[in-house]
Every structure is written in C-alpha cells, then in structure tokens.
Enzyme design. Structure first.
Site, PDB file in Angstrom:
ATOM      1  N   GLU A 128      48.705  23.670  37.356  1.00  0.00           N
ATOM      2  CA  GLU A 128      49.809  24.541  36.955  1.00  0.00           C
ATOM      3  C   GLU A 128      50.384  25.199  38.207  1.00  0.00           C
ATOM      4  OE1 GLU A 128      48.888  27.711  34.190  1.00  0.00           O
ATOM      5  OE2 GLU A 128      51.015  28.094  33.855  1.00  0.00           O
ATOM      6  N   GLY A 268      43.414  33.978  39.138  1.00  0.00           N
ATOM      7  CA  GLY A 268      42.157  34.370  38.511  1.00  0.00           C
ATOM      8  C   GLY A 268      41.427  33.183  37.904  1.00  0.00           C
ATOM      9  N   ALA A 269      42.144  32.404  37.099  1.00  0.00           N
ATOM     10  CA  ALA A 269      41.511  31.273  36.430  1.00  0.00           C
ATOM     11  C   ALA A 269      42.579  30.403  35.779  1.00  0.00           C
ATOM     12  CB  ALA A 269      40.538  31.767  35.364  1.00  0.00           C
ATOM     13  N   MET A 270      42.147  29.245  35.280  1.00  0.00           N
ATOM     14  CA  MET A 270      43.095  28.284  34.724  1.00  0.00           C
ATOM     15  C   MET A 270      42.538  27.629  33.469  1.00  0.00           C
ATOM     16  SD  MET A 270      46.001  26.889  34.935  1.00  0.00           S
ATOM     17  CE  MET A 270      46.528  25.741  33.680  1.00  0.00           C
ATOM     18  N   GLU A 271      43.408  27.541  32.471  1.00  0.00           N
ATOM     19  CA  GLU A 271      42.989  27.149  31.117  1.00  0.00           C
ATOM     20  C   GLU A 271      42.995  25.650  30.847  1.00  0.00           C
ATOM     21  OE1 GLU A 271      45.920  28.786  31.927  1.00  0.00           O
ATOM     22  OE2 GLU A 271      47.590  28.030  30.701  1.00  0.00           O
ATOM     23  N   ASN A 272      42.775  24.785  31.845  1.00  0.00           N
ATOM     24  CA  ASN A 272      42.758  23.340  31.630  1.00  0.00           C
ATOM     25  C   ASN A 272      41.988  22.983  30.357  1.00  0.00           C
ATOM     26  OD1 ASN A 272      43.721  23.199  34.424  1.00  0.00           O
ATOM     27  ND2 ASN A 272      41.611  23.774  34.904  1.00  0.00           N
ATOM     28  N   GLU A 305      41.495  32.900  29.137  1.00  0.00           N
ATOM     29  CA  GLU A 305      41.573  31.437  29.298  1.00  0.00           C
ATOM     30  C   GLU A 305      41.153  30.744  28.009  1.00  0.00           C
ATOM     31  OE1 GLU A 305      43.219  30.792  31.811  1.00  0.00           O
ATOM     32  OE2 GLU A 305      42.846  32.665  32.879  1.00  0.00           O
ATOM     33  N   GLU A 327      51.892  33.140  28.335  1.00  0.00           N
ATOM     34  CA  GLU A 327      51.207  34.183  29.103  1.00  0.00           C
ATOM     35  C   GLU A 327      51.332  35.562  28.461  1.00  0.00           C
ATOM     36  OE1 GLU A 327      49.034  33.418  30.945  1.00  0.00           O
ATOM     37  OE2 GLU A 327      49.523  31.412  31.694  1.00  0.00           O
TER      38      GLU A 327
HETATM   39  N1  PHE Z   1      47.687  29.954  33.690  1.00  0.00           N
HETATM   40  C1  PHE Z   1      46.734  30.762  34.382  1.00  0.00           C
HETATM   41  C2  PHE Z   1      46.447  31.931  33.453  1.00  0.00           C
HETATM   42  O1  PHE Z   1      47.197  32.835  33.305  1.00  0.00           O
HETATM   43  C3  PHE Z   1      47.186  31.311  35.675  1.00  0.00           C
HETATM   44  C4  PHE Z   1      47.449  30.322  36.755  1.00  0.00           C
HETATM   45  C5  PHE Z   1      48.739  29.944  37.035  1.00  0.00           C
HETATM   46  C6  PHE Z   1      46.418  29.805  37.484  1.00  0.00           C
HETATM   47  C7  PHE Z   1      49.019  29.063  38.058  1.00  0.00           C
HETATM   48  C8  PHE Z   1      46.693  28.936  38.510  1.00  0.00           C
HETATM   49  C9  PHE Z   1      47.988  28.576  38.796  1.00  0.00           C
HETATM   50  O2  PHE Z   1      45.519  31.965  32.763  1.00  0.00           O
HETATM   51 ZN    ZN Z   2      47.255  32.886  31.226  1.00  0.00          ZN
END
Ligand code: PHE
Ligand code: ZN
Length: 886
Positions: A128, A268-272, A305, A327
């Site tokens: 992302e 912070g983190a990523m919701e893959n 996440e 978001e």
């Molecule tokens: N989508 C993630 C979140 O809000 C944030 C994020 C965006 C992480 C872009 C990495 C790169 O949970």
């Molecule tokens: Zn998010």
C-alpha cells in the site's frame, strides 16, 4: 526520483479500468543479490467499459528489470511493447488473454521500504498504496481485484519460514538447500493487500473459535529474541476478533490469521489479507520493556489492522481518493474498541487532544485537504491525520446523528451490499441513508470541504418568559483551492446546568415535553437559534459534550463558570475540557505577561481547581492525571495567531512549577500512596493499573520541580527499582528535564547499558533526550546521531530522535538562529534519496512557517527553498515542499 514537473492526479478524472485480472499467479525466487519474480495474469476486458476496438494495456511497473514477457504463451519482442519509467504498454488481440512476465528486482538494496525489501535478515513486502508495481508489472489500482496464488522459494537455512496471503496449500524442498511454499488466497483482493515474508522467525500460536464455530489458527511471527514479547498482542487480537463479532457482527473468514513483526517499517502496520505486517513497535510489549502507552498502542493497532479485514479488505476502496472510506471508518472502529476495553472518557480525551493539536494544525496549513481529497501528486502524502483522524470523527458524527442502533443497521447494509467490491465514500454514506431513510446530503460536505469550522455560540436568558436561547454561528476559514465554504451539519450534544450543578430537563420550543437532559442538536445553517422553554433559572450550558463535532467552539465562559463545569458537568469529557479552557486562559495571560516583560503571576483559581481535583478520591485516577496535564506547547501554538515559542515555553514551565510547589503536599501524598501500591503489585496491562501509574508519574514530574534532594531520591529509587518500563521511563524523563546533571547523565548511561540490545527501548531513550527542553538540545541530538544504536535507515530511529526533536522540543527546534531548521532540512535532503516517505513526513514542522514571527518565517522558508533546490526530489518531498511555498 524526478526532475520534470510531476503529474497531478484528480478525482474527477477517475475511469474504471479497461482490463481486469481474474487470477494472479506469482512465483518469487529469493536470492541474496536479486529476486526473480514471475507473474501470470489471467486477464479480460472490463465489460463495464465501452465495447469496440481493444484499447492498449498499460501495466504499472517501476524499477523492474524485464527478462521476458509473453502474451498467450507467445514471447513478445522489443517491438511488441513499450517500456517507460512507470508503465509497460502492449496491445492485446483478444478479449481474454494471459500475460506471463519475468522480472528481476533488488530487495537487498531497497531502502525506501516499499515493494519487496529486506528488514534485518528477513524479506518482507509493503504494497500500500502503490508498492506492488515495484514487484511486478500489474494493474496496481485498488479497483482491480484478483485471486492470488503465490509460490515463494528461498534457501531453507536462512529463511525457514515462507509466508503469503491466504492458506498454505503445498510446500517442498529441493536438493540444492532451497525450499518452497505455495499459498492461495480464496478472496479477491487488490494488489495493495498482497504480502510475502521469508525469514528465520519464531511464532507464538493460539486459536480462536468464531461465532459460527469455525476454528482459526492465530500466529504471531517475530525474530527469536522477541518471542517473549508477543502475548499482549495475541490477547489483543483475540479481544478484537470477539469484539468485532459482538459489535459489528463481523466474523473472520480464513483458516489462519498471521501477524509478522519487522523492525524497518514506514508506518505502524499493514492489513494485508491474512498476513498483517507490523512495525515491531506495534506488536512487541511486555512490562519490562514497553510502557503503558506502548501496550495501549499495540492493542489499538492490532485491533485496527484486524478490523480492516472487513472495513478495507472485504469491502475496499475504488481509488485512493476514497482512502478515508477504510481508514476513517477503521480508526473509528478501533477507537470504539479501545474505549470499551479501557476508560472511555480517557480514550476520548486523548483522541481529542491529539486531533486538536495535530489535525487542526494540518487543516490550517499548506497541505490542508478534505477528508476525501480532490487531487494529489503522491498518494503516500495523504496518509494523514485528516484522512485518518478527522475521517474517524466524520464517521462518529454519523453515529451521533443516527444513533447507535441505526448506525449499526447502516454498517450491516454497507458490508452486505458491497462485500467483494471496491467502493466509494458515497456508497458508505448511501448505505447509512438507505438503512434508515435518512438524508445525509448536506452532511457530506464534511468529506469535501477542508478546514476546521468555527462555531461561536451566544446565549440569551429571558427570566420572565423562562426561555433560554442559544444562537450558533458557524464559519470555516479558506484552505488551498477552497476560498469559501458552505455550512456543515454540526451535531452539538449539550446539556444545561442548574445552579446546583444538576442537568436540567431539555424542552425545545414547540415540543410537547422535555426530552432527556443531554441531547444532540444539529446545527445546519450559518446562523441558527434554538430556544429552550420551562427554564426556571439561568442555566450554564455544557456545549459539544464528548466533543461531538471536530470544530473550534467559542463561548465566553468566565473562569468561575469553567471551574463550576469542572466540578459539576455530568459529561466527563466536558469536565476535562472546562479545565483545559481554564488552563488555556491562564496560560495565555502568562504568555502576555512574559511578552510584556512583566513578572509572571498566575491566577490562583487554577491552582485551587486542580487542588480539588487532586484531592478528590472519588475520581478515576486516570481522569485526575488527565486533568492535571496542562495543554501542551504544540496545542498552545496551534491556537495562537502568531506563536511566540519562548513565551509559550516560559509560561507553561512557570505554571507547572507553580502548581508543583503550591500543591506539593497533595502530590506527595498521591505519589507515595500510588508508588507503594505499584511496588506491591505485579504489572498488569489493564485500565485500572494504567490509571494508577499515570497519576503516580505525573505527580512525580510535578514534585521534581521542587528540586529537593529527598524527591530526587524518590525519583532515582523509582528509576532503579521499578519492575516496569512505565515507571522507569517516567523517572528517567523527569530526571532528563531536571537540573541534576550528574544524576541525569548517570541514569541515561545506566539505561543505555542495560537496554542497548533492545532497539525499541533505545528508541525511547533517544526520544526522552530529544524532547528535553534544556538548552543545547540541537547539539545533543547531533551527538546522539553518532550513537551506534542510531541509523537513518530505520524509520523508528528517525522518528524517535529527529522527529521527537522537531515536534516535541519546540524551544530548541525553533531557536532563533535557525540552526534547528537547517538541521531538519539537512536530514530531509539525505532521506529524500533513501526513503522518500519518511523524508516527506519529517518535513511537516517546516511547513507550519506561517505560525511564527517574520524572522523565523524567513528562516523556515529559506530551508524549504534549499530543499527544493537540492537536486532530484522524490515526488513525496516535492509535493510537500512546493505546496508549502505556494
Ligand atoms: N493501511 C495501513 C493502516 O492504516 C497504513 C499503511 C499505509 C501502512 C501505507 C503502510 C503503508 O492500517
Ligand atoms: Zn488503517
């Protein structure tokens, strides 16, 4: 990197894709000096686009070394396609076709931490928003959703764990010391949710039984030395899964849910899907090494996440202008979760203080944009407080206007209607309307108009008629590209207090009877009055309870009225808010005295109000701690016309010293009591314990102003003997801001010796020093940059040292000779080439130049100009710098 004028992308130009990708089959061969990526894309023309001649296919791709590309098994030659810096273009010859491509990429030299990269010894991805195009040629846009299978191969010894999205379906070893694993994700998803991890990782395992009785394996993967720091995240995950079932009816959908902690991560983190990748700072927590705040942050981010699995993954965004769709909604959901898990009022206070300090500043600055932006150069620049935090406030207002039950009906309809789709903010609002027969058309201005509205309120009491009229006037300052604004729908929750402090029944003119004692009025006009009847005595209004709308409220409260509200308001948030307003008035008076060169003299009433808070044993200690915290320097800056950095600092320090000395006795009592309980109680990460430690530590900070030897001993004792990081770090922070130089240096040294191999603790150590307002702050930060634990390559380190300095150490950063600005600009220029996203975020304090005096303005602008002229700028840095100078 770019030299030519970058492209501006506009929401109004959105077009559905010409082609779709039904299936994506990926193979990764990971090596130390390169990675081979093979992609097979099963594609067809989008039936929703006009029929006729087949348009060219433009696949996104950046920094890829193409080895081969085939269309329906036919190898293409150089004349069959064109490659530019951002795209590969070819001409399909049928409605349905298969593309096979092979590329080489270099994760081992990827310092931007976007796409596939290495963090320590492991491979990981961050896709992302537009990172997937740095992995393979693709339609890298969220409205192209595809079913993925992924095979990863790597050397077995160095990378025993091979992960991707979905469920594992096959694995095996080869003779040459390599092994492989194949993962299949049954859910269609956009490329930004793709993830891959390969490394030497250990995992903590647990399971969760969903509401329909399915068993889900839960795994948290970390580097071996961190295996003892995962339990809190695991507990948080299970709570989140349960909460989302109970509160939103949302059930998890795969057989396995994984979290991987990595040290080098931009956010912070990523919701893959099924494979969340986390900054290790958002996973690892145990008493000895992480503060209470860190524990709460882990709980909130794990929840955030996880909640994305529905609000983001199952229902995703059509395009990046809709980012707040996932978001804003997900931040709202995680905030509700946190307030259910801990103290709801304290959570609201923290969120509002943060929003008003940082989001309001953003909304008043050169990068101001609406919750749904209209245009951007670099989407990475729009992961902002406005999209996240203000976006969450907008969702919260919908809930306030509809009521909780109707809001839930709307969210059920939204998920049901749009499951598996990529949709817009309009679709979200439409579901809320359709489920309830509501009209939110005017409300939607919150998504399209930037800027923080002002809401000024005046009153009129007619004793003879027993009526009380409140008149609301709203306005919103111009923002870039939006000179004038239409009125918003502003939900104002309010109550009226009688002289005894009780809430009066609320009956509006025209109503048959009173409707409760706290209610929501919707202000929809530029100017609008509401008249209450049967008002037997002149009331004191409690306005915007719970901060029911993200506006700047103006009402001419006297200090005595504020003290009354602090004591009596039935709304806990507004009791705190009254204290904040009182403090702001008192601090502004002190700022004025400082500016006029007068001796500072503080209004007694603030001390007395805080005394009664401090002595009130019935109050939640967490609330007491919040009420004793004066508004921060950054907030005082935000509300100033022209911020006088030195006067703000001097006034606030004076007030804190004054409060510390006047209330020494009650602080001492509180401190001794709470410290004793802490000593005797093993650490627990729960609201009650957070509350005790919060009050204990704020008491210690106030006591330390006394500069007494016995207090210093208490502080040193807490530093040496606490069994948890919350107490230890607070003691260190108090010491670090104190004049006891020898003890301070010793404590810092002991701390670093003890924790040198824990990077997250060392981040705290850097931050505490970077934030110290003692003179010489810049030099200290420059020296710390030479410390072996510091590196510009790790975003957490950059934020901990440079970010903390520029954002929290306002007197030192804004020193009059501009050296702080020069320093920050130098770091931005260096980082621009290494990690553009971090460079661009680090820049934010310089963009706020309009807030300062002419001399500082000139210095700050000079640095922005120097960055602009420094050579090839990333689109990230270019956009922020050029908009700040416009
Ligand atoms: N989508 C993630 C979140 O809000 C944030 C994020 C965006 C992480 C872009 C990495 C790169 O949970
Ligand atoms: Zn998010």
């Amino acid at each position: 990197m770019r030299t030519e004028q970058p492209k501006v992308i506009h929401l109004k130009d959105y077009q559905a894709p010409e082609y779709l990708i039904d299936e994506t089959h990926l193979t990764f061969e990971l090596y130390e000096d390169r990675t081979l990526v093979h992609a097979q894309l099963v594609m067809r023309r989008n039936p929703e686009r006009p029929a006729g001649k087949l348009p060219p296919l433009e696949l996104h791709g950046q920094q890829l070394e193409l080895l081969s590309i085939a269309l329906n098994d036919r190898e293409l030659g150089a004349g069959d396609y064109q490659i530019g810096a951002e795209c590969l273009t070819l001409q399909p010859d049928s409605e349905s076709f298969v593309i096979d491509s092979s590329v080489v990429i270099h994760p081992e030299t990827n310092t931007a931490l976007e796409g596939l990269y290495k963090s320590g010894g492991m491979f990981c991805t961050q896709c992302e928003a537009e990172g997937f195009r740095k992995i393979t040629y693709y339609l890298d846009r969220p409205d192209v959703m595809s079913k993925f299978t992924t095979t990863v191969s790597a050397e077995q010894k160095a990378y025993p764990v091979l992960l991707s999205n979905g469920n594992p379906i096959a694995s095996g070893s080869e003779d040459n010391g390599r092994h492989w694993a194949t993962w299949e994700d049954p859910f269609k998803k956009p490329a930004y949710l793709f993830a891959l991890v390969a490394g030497d990782l250990w995992c903590v395992e647990d399971s969760f039984t969903t509401m329909s009785g399915r068993n889900v394996a839960l795994r948290i993967y970390v580097e071996p030395e961190n295996i003892d720091k995962c339990q809190h995240a695991m507990d948080s995950l299970k709570k989140s899964m349960k909460w989302d079932e109970e509160t939103y009816g949302r059930e998890y959908d795969l057989d396995i849910f994984m979290i991987v902690a990595v040290n080098d991560f931009n956010m912070g983190a990523m919701e893959n899907k099924g494979l969340n990748i986390f900054n290790s700072s958002a996973v690892l927590a145990r008493a000895e090494t992480a503060t209470d705040a860190a524990h709460q942050r882990v709980e909130a981010i794990v929840a955030h996440e996880y909640f994305h699995n529905w609000s983001g993954n199952r229902v995703t965004c059509r395009d990046w202008f809709q980012l707040s769709l996932k978001e804003g909604f997900t931040v709202f959901r995680d905030a509700q979760f946190s307030s259910d898990m801990n103290s709801a009022t304290v959570k609201r206070i923290e969120d509002v203080a943060y929003l008003r300090t940082h989001q309001f500043a953003e909304d008043a600055g050169p990068m101001a944009h609406s919750v749904r932006p209209e245009s951007f150069i670099e989407i990475s620049n729009f992961y902002t407080l406005t999209v996240y935090e203000k976006g969450a406030e907008v969702v919260r207002m919908i809930q306030t206007l509809l009521g909780k039950d109707d809001f839930r009906k709307g969210s059920d309809l939204y998920f049901e209607r749009h499951d598996g789709q990529a949709v817009t903010v309009d679709d979200f609002v439409k579901a809320m309307e359709d489920a309830n027969g509501a009209d939110l058309s005017q409300f939607k201005r919150w998504y399209s108009q930037a800027g923080t509205p002002r809401l000024s309120v005046s009153e009129h009491y007619d004793a003879a008629a027993q009526t009380y009229r409140l008149t609301f006037r709203q306005s919103c300052p111009p923002t870039p590209g939006q000179p004038t604004k239409q009125p918003f729908v502003i939900p104002v929750e309010l109550g009226l207090l009688a002289a005894d402090g009780a809430d009066m029944p609320l009956r509006l003119a025209g109503e048959a009877q009173a409707v409760g004692t706290s209610r929501v009025l919707a202000v929809t006009e530029a100017e609008q009055s509401f008249t209450f009847v049967d008002v037997a005595e002149r009331p004191l209004p409690s306005l915007l309870r719970g901060f029911s709308a993200p506006v700047k409220l103006e009402f001419p409260y006297s200090r005595d009225q504020l003290m009354f509200l602090m004591q009596h308001d039935s709304d806990g948030f507004n009791r705190w808010e009254a204290g904040q307003q009182l403090s702001v008035q008192v601090l502004q008076e002190l700022i004025g005295q400082h500016q006029r060169g007068e001796a500072l003299a503080m209004d007694e009433r603030l001390v007395e109000a805080l005394r009664s808070v401090l002595q009130n044993d019935a109050l939640d200690p967490a609330m007491v701690a919040e009420m004793l915290s004066l508004p921060g320097e950054a907030y005082l800056t935000e509300i100033s016309e022209v911020a006088d950095v030195d006067a703000i600092h001097a006034a606030r320090e004076f007030a804190r010293r004054e409060i510390g000395s006047r209330l020494f006795e009650p602080f001492y009592q509180r401190y001794m009591n709470h410290r004793e309980v802490s000593r005797q109680t093993p650490y627990v990460a729960s609201a009650e314990h957070f509350a005790r430690r919060a009050l204990q530590n704020i008491a210690l900070a106030y006591l330390m102003f006394s500069e007494r030897a016995d207090i210093l001993s208490l502080c040193l004792d807490q530093f040496d003997n606490a069994d948890n990081m919350t107490e230890r770090l607070s003691a260190l922070a108090s010491l670090t801001h104190s004049p006891f130089e020898e003890k301070r240096l010793k404590a810092l040294e002991v701390f670093a010796e003890h924790f040198h191999d824990n990077p997250l603790v060392m981040d705290q150590w850097f931050s505490v020093q970077a934030a110290s307002p003692l003179p010489g702050g810049l030099e200290r930060v420059q020296t710390l940059m030479q410390h072996p634990a510091f590196t510009l390559k790790n975003p957490n380190k950059v934020r901990a040292l440079i970010g903390a300095f520029a954002n929290q150490n306002l007197v030192n950063f804004h020193r009059a000779d501009g050296a702080g600005y020069r320093f920050l600009a130098d770091q931005v220029i260096t980082l621009n080439a290494m990690n553009p996203q971090i460079a661009s975020r680090l820049l934010a304090p310089l963009t706020r130049w309009r807030k300062y005096d002419d001399a500082r303005q000139a210095l700050m602008k000079g640095e922005l100009e120097r960055i602009l002229a420094s050579g090839e700028l990333s689109s990230d840095v270019y956009e922020v710098v050029s908009k700040s100078l416009a």
